[in-house]
Design a protein around this motif. Structure first.
Motif, PDB file in Angstrom:
ATOM      1  N   GLY A  74       4.201  17.218   2.490  1.00 53.17           N
ATOM      2  CA  GLY A  74       2.672  16.808   2.489  1.00 53.17           C
ATOM      3  C   GLY A  74       2.923  15.627   1.241  1.00 53.17           C
ATOM      4  N   ILE A  76       5.536  13.675   0.786  1.00 57.09           N
ATOM      5  CA  ILE A  76       6.029  12.566   1.563  1.00 57.09           C
ATOM      6  C   ILE A  76       4.830  11.773   2.132  1.00 57.09           C
ATOM      7  CG2 ILE A  76       7.853  11.758   3.228  1.00 57.09           C
ATOM      8  CD1 ILE A  76       9.501  14.036   2.381  1.00 57.09           C
ATOM      9  N   SER A  77       3.774  12.378   2.778  1.00 55.84           N
ATOM     10  CA  SER A  77       2.909  11.791   3.401  1.00 55.84           C
ATOM     11  C   SER A  77       1.766  11.078   2.466  1.00 55.84           C
ATOM     12  CB  SER A  77       2.157  12.879   4.245  1.00 55.84           C
ATOM     13  OG  SER A  77       2.472  12.976   5.647  1.00 55.84           O
ATOM     14  N   ARG A  79       0.253  13.009  -0.297  1.00 55.21           N
ATOM     15  CA  ARG A  79      -0.928  13.607  -0.555  1.00 55.21           C
ATOM     16  C   ARG A  79      -0.502  14.460  -1.881  1.00 55.21           C
ATOM     17  NH1 ARG A  79      -3.143  10.739   2.704  1.00 55.21           N
ATOM     18  NH2 ARG A  79      -3.842  11.421   4.622  1.00 55.21           N
ATOM     19  N   LEU A 205       6.702   8.003   3.054  1.00 55.14           N
ATOM     20  CA  LEU A 205       6.942   7.512   4.487  1.00 55.14           C
ATOM     21  C   LEU A 205       5.658   7.684   5.415  1.00 55.14           C
ATOM     22  CD1 LEU A 205      10.262   9.745   5.264  1.00 55.14           C
ATOM     23  CD2 LEU A 205       9.920   7.280   4.666  1.00 55.14           C
TER      24      LEU A 205
ATOM     25  N   ASP B  72      10.408   4.980  10.036  1.00 57.76           N
ATOM     26  CA  ASP B  72      10.470   5.979   8.602  1.00 57.76           C
ATOM     27  C   ASP B  72      11.416   7.005   8.957  1.00 57.76           C
ATOM     28  OD1 ASP B  72       9.338   4.112   6.898  1.00 57.76           O
ATOM     29  OD2 ASP B  72       7.264   5.131   7.063  1.00 57.76           O
ATOM     30  N   GLY B  87       4.630  19.734   7.233  1.00 54.08           N
ATOM     31  CA  GLY B  87       3.875  19.513   5.866  1.00 54.08           C
ATOM     32  C   GLY B  87       3.331  18.016   6.016  1.00 54.08           C
ATOM     33  N   ALA B  91      -0.716  17.034   6.337  1.00 55.56           N
ATOM     34  CA  ALA B  91      -1.045  16.148   5.249  1.00 55.56           C
ATOM     35  C   ALA B  91      -1.591  14.922   5.894  1.00 55.56           C
ATOM     36  CB  ALA B  91      -0.065  15.925   4.149  1.00 55.56           C
TER      37      ALA B  91
END
Lengths: 358, 256
Positions: A74, A76-77, A79, A205, B72, B87, B91
């Motif tokens: 999460g 890394i995304s 958030r 990423l 990536d 995860g 997200a």
């Protein structure tokens, strides 16, 4: 749960776990990944009740290992993702904390300590101090805030998200079973209304809004010793620089004190009352409390103890705080008197009794 | 597209999503990872999803793919690639997340993550390389080691009385995943078919149907201690006999 909002300041009376869920909403956290373990369960109970109202998400994972790593995903995304655990769950989450240290991932963990080692009790202890500050096969490149009150649980949970996203080190809020389960009054608020700037997260990423972005390769495996040395040393330099900026402590009466009581977390409330009572009796006593137990306010403690003869170190563990103190004041000849109570609480009266034996 | 270079030698076509700076790849000569990753690279190109991609790889030989693609990438812990990609996807549902791992990462140390991701129908793509042993740690028994097969920890051959039978991962995922799953087992002996499976697995994620899982039968001539001929015999005959190649689950076409 309490029917309140974050508009303006609101005086509330709630459990520590409920406070954590509200604090995460106040910090504009986006998603929680979690796995049930006592005494932190209600953080996810309250979060799942608040989540739909505030456009937040939740995933109950298959175990704490997964909770740690999905939370890293999460983050890394891009958030604000967090998780919460205790005891044996904290042990399992150290694997993800290690990866966060190596990759500089701004994950937030809320730890409501229970007894240890192993399953032990589900109630209360300060036996996760060593694990939380130095868990993992590395140098402990992490931030750990040890809270004492529900107000601090709220304030420092918000601060933890900001610190994590500013410095990119894993950040822990270290509470305990008493804080998790008891009710007490506090003020909740929208931090931005109070002028507290919330650090904005950004994707590390997979920024799907920028398909032509610079490609990134994150890894925590290195081929050579020298390569690893460079990475760890850079992290160490960043950590040292950060430590000076974020270290927090509280000290009272140390200037003329003969004996200083050193505690952290909820035990420092008993210590503070003991300090007030002893001072009222005219005793030359001091009070010192690290709020960040990692980084530890070592320089500040050294300054505080200059004129004192004895340190009374009280903790609900068998010497975990004592070790930190000994390390930080290395070279000092001051006498350390330990008051070690693994897995049980410490009252004002007990601290007074120990003080009177000094 | 193939192109003629200055010396008039025909160059093999490489996927545009490959990171040319890291080629030739770091895998042992004769390893199957290169073929699987080439199939994946071509599938990424053909679907035009490079900008949305996040490639996750595990510990073990698969970690050598950490800079394999010009997409990536996150290289994570042994068995933890599935939760990390889960995860990320939870997200940001717009990403196309691929978790790439070996049989150890998927069926041993990370089996609880694979199983539960399958049960929950996580909308991610998992590609698992099955080479019947632990490659990077030196050829120990894996969950997929065949009965009677010799490894460093089964020097007299895998005894099923003691160690049980090999894990059939796609069969397990196919059995527990909810509607919308895509599950297949391909082999490096048939790259055209394997690429098709991988492409469908990615398309299934693009369509938002459910979990996509492809096991790839692969080779490890280093630890198998086989020559080229024996390696191919093992992949094409021994492995394919125990692990049946083909599609096990495809998503039902949506109504309307």
């Amino acid at each position: 749960m309490a029917d309140v909002s974050l508009k303006g300041e609101q005086r509330v009376f709630m459990t520590g776990n409920e406070v954590c869920a509200w604090a995460a909403v106040a910090a504009k956290a986006d998603i929680m990944y979690g796995y049930p373990i006592t005494p932190q369960n209600e953080i996810m109970h309250y979060w799942t009740r608040l989540a739909p109202k505030y456009g937040k998400r939740f995933l109950q994972t298959e175990d704490e290992i997964s909770a740690g790593f999905t939370t890293l995903g999460g983050v890394i995304s891009g958030r604000k993702a967090f998780t919460a655990t205790a005891g044996p769950g904290n042990v399992l989450m150290q694997e993800s904390a290690g990866m966060a240290e190596m990759m500089r991932l701004p994950i937030v963990y809320i730890i409501q300590q229970r007894g240890g080692p192993s399953t032990a009790t589900v109630i209360y202890a300060q036996q996760e101090t060593t694990l939380t500050t130095f868990g993992g096969n590395g140098e402990g490149h992490r931030i750990v805030y040890s809270t004492a009150t529900h107000q601090e649980l709220f304030d420092y949970t918000i601060k933890a998200f900001n610190a994590a996203w500013t410095y990119r080190f894993p950040t822990f809020v270290l509470g305990d079973g008493y804080q998790a389960k008891m009710r007490e009054p506090l003020t909740i608020y929208d931090p931005e209304e109070k002028g507290i700037k919330l650090v904005k997260p950004e994707p590390l990423l997979g920024n799907t809004e920028k398909p032509d972005r610079q490609i990134q390769h994150l890894r925590n495996t290195y081929n050579t010793e020298d390569e690893l040395y460079e990475v760890v040393m850079k992290n160490q330099r960043d950590w040292d620089k950060m430590a000076e900026e974020i270290v927090e402590w509280d000290a009272k009466g140390c200037e003329d004190a003969e004996a200083i009581i050193v505690t952290h977390g909820i035990v420092s409330r008993a210590a503070l009352t003991a300090y007030d009572q002893l001072r009222a009796q005219g005793k030359k006593v001091g009070y010192f409390r690290p709020i960040t137990v990692r980084p530890f306010p070592g320089k500040q403690l050294k300054d505080a103890i200059k004129g004192a003869k004895k340190l009374l170190v009280a903790e609900s563990a068998y010497g975990q705080l004592v070790k930190l103190v000994q390390h930080e004041i290395f070279g000092s000849t001051i006498e350390i008197v330990p008051m070690l109570r693994p897995g049980v609480g410490i009252t004002t009266e007990e601290i007074l009794e120990e003080y009177n034996k000094l | 597209m193939q192109e003629l270079k200055e010396n008039n030698v025909l160059q093999p076509a490489m996927p545009a999503s490959w990171n040319e700076d890291t080629k030739a790849h770091k895998f042992c000569p004769g390893c199957g990872h290169g073929i699987i990753l080439k199939c994946l690279g071509e599938a990424i190109d053909e679907l035009g999803i490079k900008g949305k991609m996040v490639f996750g790889c595990d510990i073990g030989c698969s970690l050598l793919a950490w800079d394999f693609f010009n997409v990536d990438t996150v290289q994570t812990h042994h068995g933890r690639t599935t939760p990390v990609i889960t995860g990320m996807k939870r997200a940001n549902p717009d990403i196309i997340g691929v978790a790439y791992m070996g049989d150890g990462g998927g069926y041993a140390i990370g089996s609880q993550h694979l199983f539960n991701a399958a049960v929950r129908g996580e909308k991610i793509t998992i590609i698992l390389c099955n080479n019947c042993n632990y490659g990077m740690t030196g050829g120990q028994m894996a969950p997929t080691t065949l009965p009677g097969m010799k490894t460093e920890t089964t020097p007299y051959g895998r005894d099923v009385e003691q160690a049980g039978y090999p894990t059939k991962g796609p069969e397990m995922v196919a059995a527990v995943a909810p509607e919308g799953a895509y599950v297949a087992r391909g082999t490096i002996a048939n790259p055209r078919q394997l690429k098709g499976f991988i492409k469908k697995a990615l398309q299934n994620q693009i369509d938002g149907n459910g979990i996509s899982f492809v096991e790839c039968l692969s080779s490890c001539p280093t630890n198998w201690r086989t020559n080229a001929k024996q390696t191919w015999e093992f992949v094409e005959k021994d492995m394919a006999q125990f692990f049946k190649v083909g599609e096990l689950r495809t998503p039902q076409p949506k109504e309307g």
